[in-house]
Design an enzyme around this catalytic site. Structure first.
Site, PDB file in Angstrom:
ATOM      1  N   ARG A 128       0.816  -1.211   0.000  1.00 24.68           N
ATOM      2  CA  ARG A 128       0.000   0.000   0.000  1.00 24.68           C
ATOM      3  C   ARG A 128       0.849   1.260   0.000  1.00 24.68           C
ATOM      4  O   ARG A 128       0.501   2.258  -0.649  1.00 24.68           O
ATOM      5  CB  ARG A 128      -0.954  -0.015   1.198  1.00 24.68           C
TER       6      ARG A 128
ATOM      7  N   LYS B  58      -2.649   6.684   1.322  1.00 21.68           N
ATOM      8  CA  LYS B  58      -2.527   7.091   2.728  1.00 21.68           C
ATOM      9  C   LYS B  58      -1.575   8.287   2.812  1.00 21.68           C
ATOM     10  O   LYS B  58      -0.383   8.159   3.104  1.00 21.68           O
ATOM     11  CB  LYS B  58      -2.029   5.918   3.580  1.00 21.68           C
TER      12      LYS B  58
ATOM     13  N   GLU C 134     -16.383   6.551   3.989  1.00 25.21           N
ATOM     14  CA  GLU C 134     -15.539   6.103   5.102  1.00 25.21           C
ATOM     15  C   GLU C 134     -16.075   6.609   6.428  1.00 25.21           C
ATOM     16  O   GLU C 134     -16.861   7.541   6.478  1.00 25.21           O
ATOM     17  CB  GLU C 134     -14.091   6.584   4.923  1.00 25.21           C
TER      18      GLU C 134
END
Length: 342
Positions: A82, A185, A221
């Protein structure tokens, strides 16, 4: 800090100083040697791209002291994957998986005395961080980067622990833009959520349940975590390009299939909320955080999910199973844990 000064059972989710961090610099088109540091600061040019253009990405994973005394790290290869995707997304140097894993192992070994004991409910939180270091005032990617991994012993993310909390829907805030950086992220996503998060806390809610940033029709989210709902024997979680692919959510979907459940990753309209049997936020920090009620602050509607005020049976099973796998209490049939030889 001495271990005797830490009350493992009451540890919150925050920064606790440890002995060492590890660092590696990307210069001249390649990554250098791993460096060990006891300093809690970094030297950075005032014109660094991390400071001016947001070239900053990070990860979060945990190490656990198991029932057998062994130390387990949960799915670090997925964090390595990720962070590479995040780096690719905002034009940063990609960190090879071998380097990522090597540094994770090293920083844990160097700070072994800060790994909370089995049974304490605490874990060692691992925070990898990459930042652009090149000094420039033009908007373009840096040529030099610093990759750091620090660790801190932590307790539960939510102070209430494993019990239902209330969350709210706010339409006045967007966490990310459509087709933006939501699936990576990056620090900017979290900066964008601070105002909404603080507003929610002031109103007595644990988190904001964001709607899709384009149409405001679908669930997205849940603050710092992914969201899922249970309907009968079905696990439902939002499908969106604006959502960070949660490693915990991915693991829960696998567990749901193990339990014989149907898994649906799709758009979830707001109107579907009253049909939920259970709901929760999920992520590395939160694990599974059951939702008690969802309040729509614009319509004034209040949806009671945990009708008896207790976590639902499916979420409880998820939480207990995932915790048991990470602690070596049951067989890790998926091979998720990396067991360290310390």
């Amino acid at each position: 800090m001495k271990n005797s000064e830490i009350d493992w059972s009451t540890l919150g989710f925050g920064y606790v100083p440890t002995d060492y961090n590890v660092r590696c610099y990307y210069r001249d088109g390649k990554w250098g040697e791993i460096e060990i540091s006891s300093s809690e600061t970094i030297e950075m040019h005032i014109a660094a791209t991390a400071l001016h253009y947001g070239q900053e990405i990070f990860e979060g994973l945990k190490a656990f002291r198991g029932k057998d005394g062994k130390v387990r790290v949960f799915r670090p290869e997925e964090n390595a994957r990720r962070i590479r995707e995040s780096a690719r997304g905002i034009k940063m140097a990609e960190i090879p998986e071998e380097l990522f894993i090597k540094m994770v192992k090293l920083v844990i070994k160097l700070n072994e005395r800060f790994i909370p004991p089995y049974g304490s409910g605490a874990s060692l939180y691992i925070r990898p961080l990459e930042i652009g270091m090149t000094a420039q005032v033009g908007v373009k990617p840096a040529k030099e980067y610093c990759f750091i991994i620090l660790v801190s012993p932590v307790g539960p993310y939510f102070k209430a622990g494993f019990k239902p909390t209330n969350i709210c829907i706010m339409r006045d805030y967007d966490r990310v833009a459509p087709k933006g950086t939501g699936r990576w992220k990056v620090g900017g996503n979290y900066a964008a959520s601070l105002s909404a998060g603080e507003h929610a806390h002031e109103l007595g809610y644990s988190a904001v349940l964001y709607l899709d940033p384009k149409e405001k029709k679908y669930l997205d989210e849940c603050g710092p975590a992914n969201f899922y709902a249970i309907k009968g024997n079905t696990y439902i979680t939002p499908a969106s390009d604006s959502i960070l692919p949660s490693i915990t959510n991915m693991s829960l979907m696998d567990l749901a299939r193990d339990f014989g459940m149907t898994v649906e990753q799709r758009h979830i309209p707001v109107e579907e909320i009253p049909t939920f049997d259970e709901a929760a936020a999920c992520g590395t920090a939160a694990v599974c955080s059951p939702v008690g009620e969802i309040h729509d602050l614009d319509s004034g509607e209040k949806f009671v999910i945990a009708k008896d005020g207790k976590p639902g049976p499916v979420t409880t099973r998820f939480y207990n199973t995932l915790s048991a796998i990470r602690l070596g209490e049951i067989e890790d049939t998926h091979g998720w844990n990396m067991i360290l030889d310390l």
